[in-house]
Each structure stands twice: as structure tokens, then as C-alpha cells.
Design a protein around this motif. Structure first.
Motif, PDB file in Angstrom:
ATOM      1  N   SER A 229       6.884   3.365   0.397  1.00 41.71           N
ATOM      2  CA  SER A 229       5.732   4.259   0.536  1.00 41.71           C
ATOM      3  C   SER A 229       5.846   4.921   1.900  1.00 41.71           C
ATOM      4  N   THR A 230       4.938   5.813   2.217  1.00 45.39           N
ATOM      5  CA  THR A 230       4.914   6.332   3.574  1.00 45.39           C
ATOM      6  C   THR A 230       4.214   5.320   4.473  1.00 45.39           C
ATOM      7  N   GLU A 233       0.481   5.905   4.301  1.00 40.33           N
ATOM      8  CA  GLU A 233      -0.138   5.298   3.125  1.00 40.33           C
ATOM      9  C   GLU A 233      -0.245   3.782   3.275  1.00 40.33           C
ATOM     10  N   TRP A 244      -2.516  -0.349  -4.016  1.00 41.71           N
ATOM     11  CA  TRP A 244      -1.105  -0.146  -3.680  1.00 41.71           C
ATOM     12  C   TRP A 244      -0.372   0.598  -4.779  1.00 41.71           C
ATOM     13  N   HIS A 247       0.339   4.319  -4.455  1.00 40.31           N
ATOM     14  CA  HIS A 247       1.190   4.821  -3.377  1.00 40.31           C
ATOM     15  C   HIS A 247       2.614   4.292  -3.391  1.00 40.31           C
ATOM     16  N   CYS A 248       2.841   3.146  -4.009  1.00 39.60           N
ATOM     17  CA  CYS A 248       4.110   2.444  -3.843  1.00 39.60           C
ATOM     18  C   CYS A 248       5.057   2.640  -5.027  1.00 39.60           C
ATOM     19  N   ARG A 249       6.327   2.737  -4.708  1.00 36.90           N
ATOM     20  CA  ARG A 249       7.401   2.687  -5.696  1.00 36.90           C
ATOM     21  C   ARG A 249       8.186   1.418  -5.424  1.00 36.90           C
TER      22      ARG A 249
END
Length: 267
Positions: A229-230, A233, A244, A247-249
Motif C-alpha cells: 500500500s502507500t 494509506e 485495510w 487499500h492493500c494488495r
């Protein structure tokens, strides 16, 4: 030392002062994005932190050990104050707080361990990052739109503001939730945070006598999964302000990352 933490705390405090100057009286009563707190209550929280940094209260075993409940108590103590009184406390104590944090970057006391009740133990110099995190997160995620109620704009966050906040979060990650979070990490897990404040670390399972997770720089080659994520974020989802999953991969074995992500809640 973390002189960057002092610079970030000063920068975000200047941004907050700009927003304070533009906030109208009625807007202080709006609900913030921090559950249960109005906009003025967020300022009361920051004022309380600043005052306690300048004038540390004596130990009181009757106070809540849970850090969130402790913050609620300090805010509740200020609910009878006027908006002006809350803001005057913040304006009075914050410059001295910043000066103390700058002084804490110097030896011999910079590496002295300091216990922050309910949050863990940190070298004194890292307390600057604590303030950088608190001010940045409350301003950007709790007060300002789109998550918060204040319809004001600031320049985009810089890496110099984001990185020290993330550094504190990663220092606190092994300490704040203890065995519960440690039990959720069964293999090395990479956090790959991009954009302003970018960093990559590996959260390793607890294997020492203290039973704590460890956070080490870089992506470990034996990691079971990676969370991308950034960094910006991460400040929001790592504090459970946003889910989460928004925003998350996750790459690798997602089943090993999910328990950790579901439990993580940095205060």
C-alpha cells in the motif's frame, strides 16, 4: 537520532495552526472522524499531550492502562472548557513541547528508554516521531475532509511529514498489542509501503524471550506474503481508521497475512 521527527512535528503543527485559524466557532462542535470526539475534542487531546510533555503528571495507578481510554479521560476533563480555553492551552504548551523534543535529540539522554504507558518503551529521541504521528494523523484523517468535517485544503503531504509518522508506527507495532498480534504472525511478512514516506520492512514472528514480533528493514527472502500500500494509506488503515482491504494488495500466501491485517490497530 530522529531530527526528522522534530521537523515533521513542526511542519504538521504549522499546518494544523493554519487550519485552526480558518475554523469558525460552530465548526469546533462538528463530530470528527475520531469516534466520539468533536473537532474541539481532537484539539483538547493534542493540548493534553502537549501539557503533559511540558509538565509530566505524577504516576497515578488509578489511571486507565489502556491508552485510548486514557486519552478519553483527558479529553473528558476538558469538555467544560470553552473553545478559546482549549485552543489557548494548545497554543501555550505546543511550542515548549516541540523545544523539548528537539532537546531530546542530544546525547547523553537521547537513547534513554522512556515508557509511554499503554504504548511501550521507546528511546527518548523517538518521542518526536510520536508527536509527528499524532498531529499528522489527527489533522489529515480526523479533521480534514473527506474523512473529517472541515472543508479546508492543505498541500499534499510530503515524505518528510509521512516518514517519521510511519517510523513511529513501525516501532510501536511489536509493543502495542503484545501476544494477541504476535500470535497472528506465523511467518515473515513484508510491508511494502510506497509513495511519500516509502519504506519496506519485514515483520518477523516472535522468537525471543519477550514474545514480541520484530520489525527489520527490507524485504526478507523467506517471507510468506507481502502487503503493498502507500505509506500514507498505512497511517489510515494501520490505525483502523479505514479498512485495510480498501487499500492493500497482498501477494504470496494471503492466508498468512490476513490474521495480522485483521488485528493490527496502532494507537
Amino acid at each position: 537520532m530522529t531530527a526528522a521527527g522534530v521537523a515533521a512535528a513542526r511542519s504538521s503543527t504549522a499546518d494544523l495552526a493554519e487550519i485552526v485559524s480558518r475554523t469558525e466557532d460552530a465548526q469546533w462542535e462538528l463530530p470528527s472522524a475520531c469516534a466520539g470526539w468533536r473537532v474541539i475534542d481532537v484539539m483538547a487531546h493534542l493540548a493534553a499531550l502537549a501539557t503533559e510533555a511540558v509538565h509530566p503528571p505524577p504516576p497515578d495507578p488509578g489511571l486507565p492502562r489502556n491508552r485510548e481510554r486514557y486519552h478519553d479521560l483527558r479529553v473528558d476533563e476538558r469538555r467544560s472548557l470553552s473553545h478559546r480555553e482549549v485552543l489557548d492551552e494548545w497554543r501555550h504548551s505546543t511550542p515548549r513541547q516541540l523545544d523539548l523534543l528537539a532537546a531530546a535529540q542530544e546525547p547523553p539522554g537521547a537513547d534513554e528508554p522512556v515508557e509511554v504507558a499503554g504504548l511501550g518503551t521507546y528511546p527518548r529521541h523517538l518521542l518526536a516521531n510520536t508527536m509527528a504521528f499524532n498531529v499528522f494523523c489527527h489533522l489529515r484523517d480526523d479533521l480534514l475532509a473527506p474523512a473529517g468535517p472541515l472543508p479546508f485544503a492543505l498541500p499534499a503531504p510530503t515524505g518528510e511529514q509521512v516518514a517519521p509518522a510511519v517510523e513511529f508506527m513501525l516501532a510501536g507495532l511489536p509493543q502495542m498489542q503484545g501476544p494477541e498480534l504476535a500470535a497472528a504472525v506465523t511467518g515473515p511478512l513484508v510491508l511494502d509501503l510506497t509513495g511519500p514516506g516509502a519504506t519496506t520492512v519485514t515483520v518477523r514472528p516472535a522468537d525471543g524471550p519477550d514474545g514480541r514480533l520484530t520489525v527489520v528493514p527490507g524485504a526478507a527472502p523467506d517471507s510468506t506474503a507481502a502487503v503493498h500500500s502507500t505509506a500514507l494509506e498505512f497511517i489510515a488503515w494501520g490505525t483502523t481508521r479505514t479498512p485495510w482491504r480498501d487499500h492493500c494488495r497482498v501477494t504470496g500466501d494471503g492466508a498468512t497475512a490476513t490474521p495480522f491485517l485483521d488485528l493490527l490497530n496502532i494507537v
